[in-house]
Design a protein around this motif. Structure first.
Motif, PDB file in Angstrom:
ATOM      1  N   SER A   1       0.536  -1.337  -0.186  1.00  0.00           N
ATOM      2  CA  SER A   1       0.022  -0.108  -0.023  1.00  0.00           C
ATOM      3  C   SER A   1       0.837   1.210  -0.095  1.00  0.00           C
ATOM      4  CB  SER A   1      -1.076   0.016   1.189  1.00  0.00           C
ATOM      5  OG  SER A   1      -1.858  -0.878   1.425  1.00  0.00           O
ATOM      6  N   THR A   2       0.424   2.334  -0.489  1.00  0.00           N
ATOM      7  CA  THR A   2       1.065   3.461  -0.738  1.00  0.00           C
ATOM      8  C   THR A   2       0.183   4.514  -1.070  1.00  0.00           C
ATOM      9  OG1 THR A   2       2.860   4.792  -1.623  1.00  0.00           O
ATOM     10  CG2 THR A   2       1.959   3.123  -3.158  1.00  0.00           C
ATOM     11  N   ARG A   3       0.512   5.654  -0.624  1.00  0.00           N
ATOM     12  CA  ARG A   3      -0.640   7.066  -0.888  1.00  0.00           C
ATOM     13  C   ARG A   3      -0.212   7.482  -2.222  1.00  0.00           C
ATOM     14  NH1 ARG A   3      -1.231   7.356   4.799  1.00  0.00           N
ATOM     15  NH2 ARG A   3      -3.169   7.246   5.132  1.00  0.00           N
ATOM     16  N   LYS A   4       1.356   7.133  -2.813  1.00  0.00           N
ATOM     17  CA  LYS A   4       2.057   7.987  -4.068  1.00  0.00           C
ATOM     18  C   LYS A   4       2.391   6.637  -5.018  1.00  0.00           C
ATOM     19  CE  LYS A   4       3.388  11.642  -0.928  1.00  0.00           C
ATOM     20  NZ  LYS A   4       4.489  12.287  -0.397  1.00  0.00           N
ATOM     21  N   PRO A   5       1.339   5.746  -5.343  1.00  0.00           N
ATOM     22  CA  PRO A   5       1.876   4.866  -6.283  1.00  0.00           C
ATOM     23  C   PRO A   5       2.886   5.005  -7.401  1.00  0.00           C
ATOM     24  CG  PRO A   5      -0.424   5.308  -6.500  1.00  0.00           C
ATOM     25  CD  PRO A   5       0.188   6.178  -5.493  1.00  0.00           C
ATOM     26  N   VAL A   6       2.553   6.157  -8.131  1.00  0.00           N
ATOM     27  CA  VAL A   6       3.091   6.642  -9.237  1.00  0.00           C
ATOM     28  C   VAL A   6       4.715   6.992  -9.025  1.00  0.00           C
ATOM     29  CG1 VAL A   6       3.657   8.115 -11.315  1.00  0.00           C
ATOM     30  CG2 VAL A   6       1.329   7.288 -10.607  1.00  0.00           C
ATOM     31  N   GLU A   7       4.685   7.609  -7.578  1.00  0.00           N
ATOM     32  CA  GLU A   7       6.213   8.157  -7.336  1.00  0.00           C
ATOM     33  C   GLU A   7       6.913   6.842  -6.779  1.00  0.00           C
ATOM     34  OE1 GLU A   7       3.112   9.503  -6.564  1.00  0.00           O
ATOM     35  OE2 GLU A   7       3.422  11.896  -6.799  1.00  0.00           O
ATOM     36  N   LEU A   8       6.218   6.182  -6.374  1.00  0.00           N
ATOM     37  CA  LEU A   8       7.014   4.998  -5.420  1.00  0.00           C
ATOM     38  C   LEU A   8       7.403   4.270  -6.653  1.00  0.00           C
ATOM     39  CD1 LEU A   8       7.961   3.369  -3.251  1.00  0.00           C
ATOM     40  CD2 LEU A   8       5.779   2.366  -2.970  1.00  0.00           C
ATOM     41  N   ALA A   9       6.519   3.754  -7.663  1.00  0.00           N
ATOM     42  CA  ALA A   9       7.126   2.816  -8.728  1.00  0.00           C
ATOM     43  C   ALA A   9       8.184   3.618  -9.634  1.00  0.00           C
ATOM     44  CB  ALA A   9       5.521   2.914  -9.646  1.00  0.00           C
ATOM     45  N   THR A  10       8.015   4.921  -9.848  1.00  0.00           N
ATOM     46  CA  THR A  10       9.143   5.482 -10.609  1.00  0.00           C
ATOM     47  C   THR A  10      10.528   5.550  -9.756  1.00  0.00           C
ATOM     48  OG1 THR A  10       7.296   7.055 -11.525  1.00  0.00           O
ATOM     49  CG2 THR A  10       9.783   7.778 -11.730  1.00  0.00           C
ATOM     50  N   ALA A  11      10.304   5.441  -8.573  1.00  0.00           N
ATOM     51  CA  ALA A  11      11.652   5.688  -7.626  1.00  0.00           C
ATOM     52  C   ALA A  11      12.351   4.268  -7.680  1.00  0.00           C
ATOM     53  CB  ALA A  11      11.298   5.880  -6.313  1.00  0.00           C
ATOM     54  N   LEU A  12      11.298   3.058  -7.514  1.00  0.00           N
ATOM     55  CA  LEU A  12      11.669   1.798  -7.663  1.00  0.00           C
ATOM     56  C   LEU A  12      12.366   1.370  -8.963  1.00  0.00           C
ATOM     57  CD1 LEU A  12       8.978  -0.204  -5.730  1.00  0.00           C
ATOM     58  CD2 LEU A  12      11.326  -0.084  -5.009  1.00  0.00           C
ATOM     59  N   LEU A  13      11.791   1.724  -9.792  1.00  0.00           N
ATOM     60  CA  LEU A  13      12.111   1.429 -11.548  1.00  0.00           C
ATOM     61  C   LEU A  13      13.613   2.201 -11.594  1.00  0.00           C
ATOM     62  CD1 LEU A  13       8.958   1.655 -13.421  1.00  0.00           C
ATOM     63  CD2 LEU A  13      10.503  -0.500 -13.036  1.00  0.00           C
ATOM     64  N   GLU A  14      13.833   3.401 -11.173  1.00  0.00           N
ATOM     65  CA  GLU A  14      14.873   3.980 -11.495  1.00  0.00           C
ATOM     66  C   GLU A  14      16.144   3.541 -10.493  1.00  0.00           C
ATOM     67  OE1 GLU A  14      16.238   8.727  -9.977  1.00  0.00           O
ATOM     68  OE2 GLU A  14      14.369   8.478 -11.307  1.00  0.00           O
ATOM     69  N   VAL A  15      15.788   3.366  -9.299  1.00  0.00           N
ATOM     70  CA  VAL A  15      17.197   2.581  -8.635  1.00  0.00           C
ATOM     71  C   VAL A  15      17.269   1.302  -9.186  1.00  0.00           C
ATOM     72  CG1 VAL A  15      16.619   4.167  -6.657  1.00  0.00           C
ATOM     73  CG2 VAL A  15      15.602   1.896  -6.625  1.00  0.00           C
ATOM     74  N   SER A  16      16.245   0.443  -9.516  1.00  0.00           N
ATOM     75  CA  SER A  16      16.622  -0.827 -10.023  1.00  0.00           C
ATOM     76  C   SER A  16      17.234  -0.825 -11.100  1.00  0.00           C
ATOM     77  CB  SER A  16      15.149  -1.654 -10.288  1.00  0.00           C
ATOM     78  OG  SER A  16      15.366  -2.809 -10.696  1.00  0.00           O
ATOM     79  N   ARG A  17      17.023   0.126 -12.143  1.00  0.00           N
ATOM     80  CA  ARG A  17      17.796   0.152 -13.294  1.00  0.00           C
ATOM     81  C   ARG A  17      19.117   0.503 -13.177  1.00  0.00           C
ATOM     82  NH1 ARG A  17      12.762   2.430 -16.279  1.00  0.00           N
ATOM     83  NH2 ARG A  17      11.641   0.415 -17.003  1.00  0.00           N
ATOM     84  N   ARG A  18      19.373   1.468 -12.136  1.00  0.00           N
ATOM     85  CA  ARG A  18      20.926   1.950 -11.910  1.00  0.00           C
ATOM     86  C   ARG A  18      21.574   0.990 -11.203  1.00  0.00           C
ATOM     87  NH1 ARG A  18      19.760   6.136  -8.095  1.00  0.00           N
ATOM     88  NH2 ARG A  18      18.784   7.263  -9.897  1.00  0.00           N
ATOM     89  N   GLU A  19      21.068   0.106 -10.165  1.00  0.00           N
ATOM     90  CA  GLU A  19      21.657  -0.906  -9.680  1.00  0.00           C
ATOM     91  C   GLU A  19      22.194  -1.872 -10.537  1.00  0.00           C
ATOM     92  OE1 GLU A  19      23.468  -2.796  -6.341  1.00  0.00           O
ATOM     93  OE2 GLU A  19      22.525  -0.761  -6.415  1.00  0.00           O
ATOM     94  N   ARG A  20      21.205  -2.365 -11.445  1.00  0.00           N
ATOM     95  CA  ARG A  20      21.522  -3.580 -12.608  1.00  0.00           C
ATOM     96  C   ARG A  20      22.699  -3.053 -13.403  1.00  0.00           C
ATOM     97  NH1 ARG A  20      16.826  -7.442 -14.443  1.00  0.00           N
ATOM     98  NH2 ARG A  20      15.765  -7.435 -12.232  1.00  0.00           N
ATOM     99  N   ALA A  21      22.654  -1.626 -13.661  1.00  0.00           N
ATOM    100  CA  ALA A  21      23.516  -1.044 -14.952  1.00  0.00           C
ATOM    101  C   ALA A  21      24.893  -0.965 -14.069  1.00  0.00           C
ATOM    102  CB  ALA A  21      23.161   0.449 -15.266  1.00  0.00           C
ATOM    103  N   GLU A  22      24.885  -0.645 -12.654  1.00  0.00           N
ATOM    104  CA  GLU A  22      26.208  -0.802 -11.919  1.00  0.00           C
ATOM    105  C   GLU A  22      26.937  -2.010 -11.573  1.00  0.00           C
ATOM    106  OE1 GLU A  22      25.771   1.333  -8.308  1.00  0.00           O
ATOM    107  OE2 GLU A  22      25.315   3.013  -9.254  1.00  0.00           O
ATOM    108  N   SER A  23      25.697  -3.129 -11.579  1.00  0.00           N
ATOM    109  CA  SER A  23      26.568  -4.425 -11.520  1.00  0.00           C
ATOM    110  C   SER A  23      26.877  -5.329 -12.401  1.00  0.00           C
ATOM    111  CB  SER A  23      25.460  -5.306 -10.566  1.00  0.00           C
ATOM    112  OG  SER A  23      24.167  -5.667 -11.388  1.00  0.00           O
ATOM    113  N   SER A  24      26.186  -4.943 -13.862  1.00  0.00           N
ATOM    114  CA  SER A  24      27.135  -5.436 -14.968  1.00  0.00           C
ATOM    115  C   SER A  24      28.168  -4.832 -15.625  1.00  0.00           C
ATOM    116  CB  SER A  24      25.669  -5.595 -16.033  1.00  0.00           C
ATOM    117  OG  SER A  24      24.766  -4.558 -16.138  1.00  0.00           O
TER     118      SER A  24
END
Length: 164
Positions: free
Chosen positions: A141-164
């Motif tokens: 649950s979140t009151r800000k689903p779009v902001e949370l989804a955007t933040a999660l996708l951003e850090v996930s892509r950044r982490e995957r790019a750093e690890s590869s």
């Protein structure tokens, strides 16, 4: 950027899922009703101590519901005490009230990790790509689903790019 640097530990998204304002007066009313029932059912006990004990006890029982924290750091998704490394996130879906109802309904996966608050209508569904974890997704649950989804996708892509 090193793991010890302050910028690495800043949260990309952070929110606290608090109770709605009306929950507190409703709790006081419920406590007063319970205290009245006890006073009427146990006439040998004076009335005021029952109210003095039951109402604060009811309020104290509500406190854990008011403390849930959701945060996205550069390395993990934190929901209260649960931690998910962002490297295993494959996709994130922002859910409106109807989407949340569907995600938590009859077709929900029994192994899904769910942290939902009924007084919050929206949520995110975090799809996982971890062969060693049987959990297919998280619904939070979140009151800000779009902001949370955007933040999660951003850090996930950044982490995957750093690890590869």
């Amino acid at each position: 950027m090193t793991p010890e640097s302050p910028a690495r530990t800043l949260a990309a998204h952070q929110e606290r899922l608090r109770l709605p304002w009306w929950a507190w007066p409703a709790t006081v009313v419920a406590g007063a009703i319970i205290a009245t029932e006890l006073t009427l059912g146990l006439p040998d006990i004076p009335g005021w101590p029952t109210y003095a004990v039951v109402i604060p006890l009811c309020l104290a029982l509500m406190l854990p519901l008011n403390r849930l924290r959701v945060a996205v750091t550069p390395t993990e998704f934190q929901v209260d005490d649960a931690r998910l490394p962002v490297a295993v996130i494959s996709d994130v879906i922002a859910l409106d009230a109807a989407g949340k109802r569907e995600a938590l309904g009859v077709g929900a996966h029994p192994s899904a990790f769910v942290v939902q608050r009924p007084w919050i209508g929206t949520a995110v569904q975090v799809l996982l790509d971890d062969p060693q974890d049987p959990t297919p997704y998280w619904v939070v649950s979140t009151r800000k689903p779009v902001e949370l989804a955007t933040a999660l996708l951003e850090v996930s892509r950044r982490e995957r790019a750093e690890s590869s």
